[in-house]
Structure formats: C-alpha cells, structure tokens
Design an enzyme around this catalytic site. Sequence first.
Site, PDB file in Angstrom:
ATOM      1  N   HIS A 156      49.548  91.372 124.534  1.00 54.85           N
ATOM      2  CA  HIS A 156      49.308  92.643 125.252  1.00 54.85           C
ATOM      3  C   HIS A 156      50.244  93.741 124.755  1.00 54.85           C
ATOM      4  CE1 HIS A 156      47.151  90.148 128.269  1.00 54.85           C
ATOM      5  NE2 HIS A 156      48.138  89.313 128.042  1.00 54.85           N
ATOM      6  N   SER A 277      54.036 115.510 105.381  1.00 54.29           N
ATOM      7  CA  SER A 277      53.234 116.465 106.134  1.00 54.29           C
ATOM      8  C   SER A 277      53.381 117.835 105.484  1.00 54.29           C
ATOM      9  CB  SER A 277      53.742 116.498 107.578  1.00 54.29           C
ATOM     10  OG  SER A 277      53.486 117.755 108.156  1.00 54.29           O
ATOM     11  N   LYS A 283      58.388 114.118 108.053  1.00 52.90           N
ATOM     12  CA  LYS A 283      57.345 113.095 108.142  1.00 52.90           C
ATOM     13  C   LYS A 283      57.229 112.199 106.919  1.00 52.90           C
ATOM     14  CE  LYS A 283      54.679 112.546 111.106  1.00 52.90           C
ATOM     15  NZ  LYS A 283      53.578 113.187 111.743  1.00 52.90           N
ATOM     16  N   GLU A 290      46.310 103.890 107.285  1.00 56.23           N
ATOM     17  CA  GLU A 290      45.388 104.557 108.210  1.00 56.23           C
ATOM     18  C   GLU A 290      43.993 104.679 107.595  1.00 56.23           C
ATOM     19  OE1 GLU A 290      47.134 108.283 109.662  1.00 56.23           O
ATOM     20  OE2 GLU A 290      49.070 107.277 109.629  1.00 56.23           O
TER      21      GLU A 290
END
Length: 459
Positions: A156, A277, A283, A290
């Site tokens: 979980h 970024s 970043k 992704e």
Amino acid sequence: MAKMWAGRTDGAVNSLADDFNSSISFDKKMFREDILGSIAHASMLGECGILLKEEADKIIIGLDGILTDIINGTLEISSTAEDIHMFIEEVLTSRIGDLGKKLHTARSRNDQVALDLRLYLKNNCKVVKELLFSLLNVICIKAEENKQTILPGYTHLQRAQPITFAHHLLAYAEMFKRDVKRLDNAVDIMDYSPLGSCALSGTTYNTDRDYVALKLGFKGITANSIDGVSDRDFCVEILSCFAIIMMHLSRFSEEIILWSSWEFRFVELSDEFTTGSSIMPQKKNSDMAELIRGKTGRVYGNLMAILTTLKGLPLAYNKDMQEDKEGIFDALETVINCLSVFTPMLKGMKVLKDNMYKAAQKGFINATDLADYLTKKGVPFRTAYKTVGEIVGKCVKENKVLEELTLKDYKKAHELFEQDLFTEIDLKTCIEKRISKGGTGYTSVENQIKGLKEFLQNG
Ligand code: ARG
C-alpha cells in the site's frame, strides 16, 4: 499504373479510394520477408514441375536482384503501389518480362501476407528477446551489488517489512523471465507456414507446402487453409506479450521515478538519462522512465485495436485485416525503443544505499519480527500481534522507534520479552531470519541469482 488485378473491372480506382486502400506506406517494412517467401514459392513451383526449372531459376535470380537493389538503395519502394506484394511482382515483371507473371501461380495475396507477417514477427521477436536478456543481465549485476542493501519493502506504499534491494530487483527478473517464455511460446504457436492456403480453399496444383515451410525455417504448415488466411491470433498473442512487457517496464519506471524524488532519494539516475526544466534550474527529471510509463498506453491501445478489428470478422480474409500491421509494428518499435533505453538507464542508476537504510530504520518495519519473537515463545500470533500493535502505538505517541524502548517498557507490555529481543529486531537479523524459499533472506537471494544466471546461460 494499371492495376494487376484489372479484368473484372477496368481497375480505374478513384484516387481517394486508391490511397485509402493502399498499405505500401507500412507494409514496405516486410520487403525482405515478401521476397524470401516468393523465392521459396518459386523454388517449390520449379521442384513440383508447375513451372519449368529454368523458369523458376530466372524468377529467383530476378527476386534476388530486387532484394539486393532495395537493400543497397538503388531501387526505391514506390509510395504509389498498392502494397509490397504488388510492388515486388510489378518490378519483377518489368525486369524479367511475362515470366514474372507466373510467380503468383498457386498463391494468393491472402496467404502471402499471412506468411510475410509471421516471418517478420518471428525475426523481430528475436530482437525483443535479446533486449530482454540484456536487461536481465543488468538486473543480475545490480542484484549482486546489492545483496546487503537493506530498504523498506512496501505494501500500500506504506513501509512494511525490511528487504534487500537485490530481492526487490529480482522480483523484476522473474517478470522479465516470464516475458521471455511468453514470447517464445507465442512464436512457437505461430511457427507454421500458411503459404499454399491460397485465397482460402487451397489449390488445384500439386504443390508442396512442406517444402516451402522447411525452406523458410518454419516448424510445419498450417492445417486448415481457411484458418491459414484468416488467423491473426499470433498478432493478438504477440501484442499481448508486448503489452505485458510494457506493463512490467512501466511499474519498474514508476518505482524509479518515485525513488528519484527528494521524498525518497533511494537512487539517482545518471545525467545521461535525465533532463532539466526550461524554467526551474534545480530540476533533474526522469523523463525516460516517464515516457516508458506513458508509452505503455499506446501498446495497450494497439492490443485492444487488433482484438476489436478481429471480433466481428467472418471467415476468411477481409480487408479489415490489413489493419493488423500498423498497430503491431508500432508496438514492436515501442517495445524495442523502451527496452533499449531502459537497460542502460538502469545500468547507470546509482543506488543510494545509506538513504535506503535510513528509511528502513523508520516506519516500524520490524514490527512483524517483534510479533514473531513472542509467537516463537508460545504466545498465539493474534495476541502477539495485538501486543506489538500497542507497543507501536506507544512509540508513535512518544515519537520513538522500537529500538529506543527499554527492556522495562517491553516487559510492561509482555513478561516474555527478554534482552535478546533487540538482536531479533535488528534489521540485519530480520533479513537473515527470512529463511523461507523465495524470501528476502541471504541464501534465498543467492539462490535466485543462481537461477537467473542459469536462465541467462541457457537462453
Ligand atoms: N495489403 C493486404 C493486407 O495487408 C494484402 C492482402 C490483400 N488481399 C486481398 N484479397 N485484397 O492485408
């Protein structure tokens, strides 16, 4: 160009319809398979006396020339042709004259396209399999490097029990091993030549289908000519293998994305496989992972598309079936690209062992071990579970971890607690004591690595 099938109609197809009907833009990928299939077919026609030997030989030489010319770029595949089968036949006829028109004796495009696609997928599944092996190899190396690396295992997404990072990685090895087997199985099931099924009912010529199958490296021939031209189960199966591979890559990617976040800081991807970024200077984004997660959707979509295309089709060939190729080619390319990027990304991923260990020290992941301690002294598990639950509750209130309570505190909770409980809840002991087969214990992980190495060796 006049249609080769002109006759029943004048072949003057409306230009919109002509473009709509054409599949050359995507089936040109199968030029090699189409030509090799035609060479095997021509050779069989010669062997069976359906064509004269010299006729078959001339056709084969012509086809060989076309193959060489396409490969070396001197013959461009025309974008206006109807499909790759028509294109090759047209070029052949333009090069060797009317004899080229004999190639299609005892054959139809229906069995031809079914053959080409099977050959194409057979070859390309080998590429996917090799990529899966490279990935498994990297997992094996990383697992060996992390046999002692302790981190929390989650359920979980809550810290659950201590595990080693090797054990976690080896879970993925099991998935990719199954992917290899699934792919082998799918190829094995489709490894029959449909050529000779002709349009749907076979042929009046005395052909030798086994000869063609053997020449092209198939295990045998399809048993029913109607099925031979109508079957696209192999597309569904291979696409479903691809979808499952992507699902595994996507879950792994998701974990890498999480682990790379400041919240986890379990791993750091190499600069080579991250991006920055355009606005936020701090970043370092895991775009590759992704994208792999994102591209999983399109592979699932391709699987759904072929299933839906096939569901209402009457036997035998229908033009709907031309829709089989784009989806499977796209999925194949996606799987190949994703595996090609994922493996070196994983290889270069730095494992931040200290951070993993720090995370493992919080979250009471040794609570089960504490309950087991009491259980082994004869306390029923449910009672031990409740006692430990109360201890954890006290810790949470006092902002402590289990290791920080005193023996006196423990004795208050249950008289069977003794000093040795502290060794028992030490994370290393927790791992060591997981002696069950397949568990996170050191011997089990060694065995899993051994199994993986054997798998890699035996191919
Ligand atoms: N381009 C077609 C396909 O991909 C080839 C088979 C055409 N057969 C036919 N009877 N029109 O399915």
